[in-house]
Scaffold this motif. Structure first.
Motif, mmCIF file in Angstrom:
data_model
loop_
_atom_site.group_PDB
_atom_site.id
_atom_site.type_symbol
_atom_site.label_atom_id
_atom_site.label_comp_id
_atom_site.label_asym_id
_atom_site.label_seq_id
_atom_site.Cartn_x
_atom_site.Cartn_y
_atom_site.Cartn_z
ATOM 1 N N GLN A 173 47.267 39.254 44.639
ATOM 2 C CA GLN A 173 45.865 39.085 44.328
ATOM 3 C C GLN A 173 45.702 39.232 42.816
ATOM 4 O O GLN A 173 46.582 39.749 42.138
ATOM 5 C CB GLN A 173 45.027 40.143 45.069
ATOM 6 N N PRO A 174 44.574 38.796 42.235
ATOM 7 C CA PRO A 174 44.382 38.877 40.784
ATOM 8 C C PRO A 174 44.604 40.287 40.252
ATOM 9 O O PRO A 174 44.128 41.271 40.808
ATOM 10 C CB PRO A 174 42.923 38.456 40.613
ATOM 11 N N SER B 28 45.497 35.868 36.301
ATOM 12 C CA SER B 28 45.798 35.978 37.728
ATOM 13 C C SER B 28 46.690 34.836 38.194
ATOM 14 O O SER B 28 47.605 35.039 39.004
ATOM 15 C CB SER B 28 44.492 35.988 38.531
#
Length: 384
Positions: free
Chosen positions: A69-70, A335
């Motif tokens: 995930q970011p 990200s």
């Protein structure tokens, strides 16, 4: 014949241009357990451990990298994969090759690929050769006694090509791989055709690989995805990623192209659609529209494969030149970089499986490292 070295040594040699690319003497150890799954908390701990130094003990077998995930950009070290056991192949189609030959097929595909590369380079002027990571006839790099040529390029900055590998092995393989940089969400391109089954068949692999995790590896044999009862709220996030990919890239135009391509292959047998029988790394990296076909080696199929690969590259180029696919500056780019870095490591592991199965352990390791390029190259916000 090149010397036999480990895939990690080959990757490190490729990253260090000042080193003899075929010297077998380099030894370096990494703790590849740092790349196991476990969610974002585990990932942060793994990165902290990595920055503190790799273990001096012998590395365990490679573990696939979990989707991310970011988060803030981290520097990664390349893992050391081990090839998985081969998945049983379907019965090969009966050859109808006529006067076609492996040499003719690869020469035709290679010529077309060089023309495609020229078109890409003319459209992306910043696409520059990387001579220290490329191989020509004078390199003496061979696979199974067949000469290897590899034209490696990149275009850091706004042009946003993190790695391009145009690979040819005489009588054996023609492959074009393009990894995008983090400035856009344009799919990576994998376009590969190998001569298999003693020269009787062609094995085509075309894939437009998504740039965000959509739980594609969790599809069942009917193409269904797990919902909230299995994945909780994350299922909506993954569903959103799939919808965005389908809307922007995997639309009716692409689906129609792939269907027409499949119909154009004489005696073609499609494989790889059932995700449940694929290896873990292949499941993690394979796109939802991947087209994998084994077909007889014939002049008609040589022409059809050539046309399909040219069309696939033209789709990629049109997306790469379309500024509407650019990320907003800042967090989305960082990200994307984090996701791409881990994704590229898994792609290398999946490719290592393929090449070691097809060409043997030592030569497969060398080829996978050369074709994949540097695994930890810094490339964020326009620098490489």
């Amino acid at each position: 014949m090149v010397a036999s070295v480990s895939a990690l040594a080959a990757a490190l040699l490729l990253i260090n241009p000042s080193t003899d690319a075929f010297a077998p003497s380099i030894t370096r150890k990494y703790d590849t357990s740092l790349f196991g799954s476990g969610g974002m908390d585990a990932y942060a701990q793994q990165m902290a451990a990595l920055s503190a130094g790799a273990s001096a003990s012998p590395p365990p077998p490679f573990q696939p990298v979990a989707p991310v995930q970011p988060m803030e950009q981290q520097q990664l070290q390349p893992p050391l994969p081990q090839p998985a056991a081969a998945v049983p192949s379907p019965a090969a189609p009966v050859s109808i090759n006529g006067d076609a030959s492996p040499s003719h097929a690869i020469n035709t595909l290679s010529t077309s690929q060089q023309q495609t590369l020229s078109q890409i380079a003319s459209s992306i002027p910043d696409l520059a050769p990387k001579p220290d990571l490329s191989y020509d006839a004078s390199s003496g790099f061979t696979i199974g006694g067949n000469l290897v040529s590899l034209d490696a390029r990149d275009a850091p900055g706004p042009a946003n090509v993190a790695w391009l590998s145009s690979l040819c092995i005489d009588n054996t393989l023609s492959s074009l791989t393009i990894y995008n940089g983090p400035l856009t969400d344009v799919p990576h391109l994998v376009s590969r055709c190998a001569i298999v089954n003693g020269g009787a068949n062609m094995h085509l692999y075309l894939d437009f690989r998504p740039r965000a995790y959509g739980a594609y590896d969790l599809r069942d044999a009917d193409g269904n995805y797990p919902g909230p009862d299995t994945l909780g709220r994350k299922s909506f996030e993954y569903s959103g990623a799939r919808k965005e990919y389908d809307t922007k890239f995997g639309n009716e135009g692409i689906v129609s192209f792939l269907e027409e391509a499949m119909r154009s292959f004489e005696g073609g047998v499609r494989v790889g659609e059932d995700m449940t029988v694929l290896g873990e790394l292949e499941r993690l990296t394979r796109g939802p529209l991947a087209l994998e076909v084994i077909m007889p080696l014939s002049n008609n199929n040589i022409a059809a494969v050539t046309a399909a690969r040219e069309k696939a590259a033209s789709f990629w180029l049109s997306w790469a030149l379309d500024q509407s696919h650019a990320h907003r500056p800042g967090a989305p780019i960082n990200s994307q970089y984090v996701y791409d870095t881990k994704y590229k490591q898994n792609s290398y592991g999946a490719l290592l499986d393929v090449y070691c199965i097809n060409y043997g352990q030592s030569e497969g390791e060398l080829l996978a490292a050369a074709d994949s390029g540097p695994l930890d190259e810094a490339y964020v916000g326009g620098g490489s």
